[in-house]
Structures are given as C-alpha cells and as structure tokens.
Design a protein around this motif. Structure first.
Motif: not given
Length: 284
Positions: A192-199, A219-221
């Motif tokens: 799901x984190x990878x999905x947030x980044x991809x979007x 990871x995401x910020x």
C-alpha cells in the motif's frame, strides 16, 4: 526540499481547544500554535505517539475539529471556519484516507457504487462515472470485477485500496492520510505504501501522511514533522529526521522501533529509558 515557491497548503499558529468534562474546568488544548506547510506533489510525514495531536491536526485541516485560533490556508485562501457548502466544494481538492477502511466504506453498497456516488453527485453522467470507476480500480491494482463486490468480500489491504480509490475519485490535489497502513500486516503495508508513492508520481497529489511509525514516514515522506503534546518539536528532511534526529522525543520514537537483533534491541531499549528519564521531551 523547499516548498515556499509552490506552497499548496499551510497551517499557521493553529490552536484547537476541546471542552473539558465537568463544570468550570478549562478546555483541553489539543493543538498549541502549530505551523507547517505542504508543497504541490510533496509528502509531509506527521509523526507522534497516540495523544500527540497529529490526528486532531488532520481533522482541523478537513474542517472536522474546532479551530480556536490560527489559520488553515489552501492556495492562499483561508479555509478554516468556512461554511458547510464551501467545505463540500473543497472535496474536489482535499480528500482523506482513514485508518480503518472498513468503517469508512458503506457496507451496503458495491465498490462500484461507492466510487461512482461522489461523481454522480458532482453531476458526472453515468457512462463517464462508470468509465472513471474502471480507471480507478486499475490505478489501485484491483481486479476488474471488484466493482461488483461488497467491501466485506475484500481483505484489509484490498479495502484500503478501495478507500484510496475513493479519495482519488475527484482528482484531489491534497490527501490527508490518517494512519492508513497501521491496521495492515507488514506485507500489505509495504504494497500500500508503494501504491501511495506510485499514485503521487503519476498524479502529483500531495499527502499529509499521519503515522506513529518513523520507518513508515522514512519510506514515503519528503519531509517530516514530529508532534509532541500538541506542538511541532522537530521538522526537516525525512532522511535526516528519521535517522539522526535532534530532539530527545524524536530520538525516543526512533529507538522504540523494533530491530531483529536481540542484543541491539536491548541496547536501544536501555537508551530509550535513559532519554525518558530526563531532558526535554520526557513523559510527564
């Protein structure tokens, strides 16, 4: 990274008070003059323990918490204190993904109807709404037949993908993500984190990503702000704040993250206890 040239959302001196239980008692101050900003296409990780005020800040941005003082500004327009009609109109630009995807999804509606509803309310014709729903399901990597199923037929990770798709329905510029992966197991959390980044890479959407986990925000910020007792105590690039924090409270959060080596974990636990015992940021 600097966001001043394209600052999209700004919180300045924000104060939130909640009425206290019991007669004559002063209100509880949940936020004490918080200031931060988010640039277009940026992820600001907001991290802190339970009760630090991070969820209250997200709710204040969404118009769900009372603002006692200060302002929330979107594209140089003050949106704190606006009326319900104006707030609904902001749904095109500011959306939310909550922690528990199941409680935020109508269990009586199919996924297609959940995603199509905000489009139909906005005046989109059914044909275009149907096409948009198919596109959203593809974006969040759900199967084509997912639209005909009910939320209870999906796993927790899949339900969170539905919640993300719903937040994306009206192509927002900002999404407030309130602990969106804390209820997921490790494998689903990573996907799901990878999905947030991809979007974000595809759409340029900005995230306020609220969590208690420094490893998640690393990871995401792009940047991280750390909250303690209703105040921002440290902010900076994610790589710096999540690896070499300056404030004792942030150091404690970092040391609280588990590691696979028992000896190293014991040393980290001892260091955390020493930080908690004295100095700024200790527990009251």
């Amino acid at each position: 990274m600097s966001t001043e040239p394209d600052r999209l959302l700004a919180v300045e001196g924000l104060v939130v008070d909640y009425p206290a239980k019991g007669r004559g008692r002063p209100p509880f101050r949940a936020l004490k003059g918080v200031s931060l900003s988010i640039g277009a296409g940026e992820t600001l990780g907001l991290v802190g323990e339970s009760g630090s005020g991070k969820t209250t800040l997200g709710r204040a941005i969404l118009g769900l918490a009372p603002v006692t003082g200060g302002t929330v500004t979107y594209q140089d327009r003050v949106i704190s204190g606006i009326g319900k009609k104006e707030r609904r109109a902001l749904g095109d630009d500011i959306q939310v993904v909550f922690q528990d995807p199941y409680s935020s999804l109508n269990p009586a509606l199919t996924v297609h109807d959940i995603l199509a509803e905000p489009l139909l309310v906005a005046g989109v014709c059914r044909t275009d709404a149907h096409r948009r729903v198919r596109d959203l399901l593809e974006q969040v990597r759900l199967p084509a037949d997912a639209g005909e199923r009910l939320p209870r037929e999906f796993s927790g990770g899949q339900r969170q993908r539905v919640a993300i798709a719903r937040a994306l329905t009206r192509s927002p510029r900002v999404i407030v993500c309130d602990e969106p992966v804390s209820a997921l197991d490790l494998s689903n959390r990573s996907r799901v984190l990878d999905l947030f980044v991809e979007i974000q890479e595809r759409t340029g959407v900005a995230y306020l990503f609220i969590t208690h986990d420094l490893s998640v925000v690393r990871h995401i910020s792009h940047r991280v702000a750390v909250m303690y007792h209703g105040e921002i105590v440290e902010t900076g690039p994610a790589e710096v704040v999540t690896r070499t924090p300056v404030h004792p409270y942030t150091q404690r959060l970092l040391l609280a993250a588990p590691v696979p080596d028992p000896a190293r974990q014991a040393r980290r636990r001892a260091a955390r206890h020493r930080l908690a015992a004295g100095g700024p940021g200790r527990n009251p």
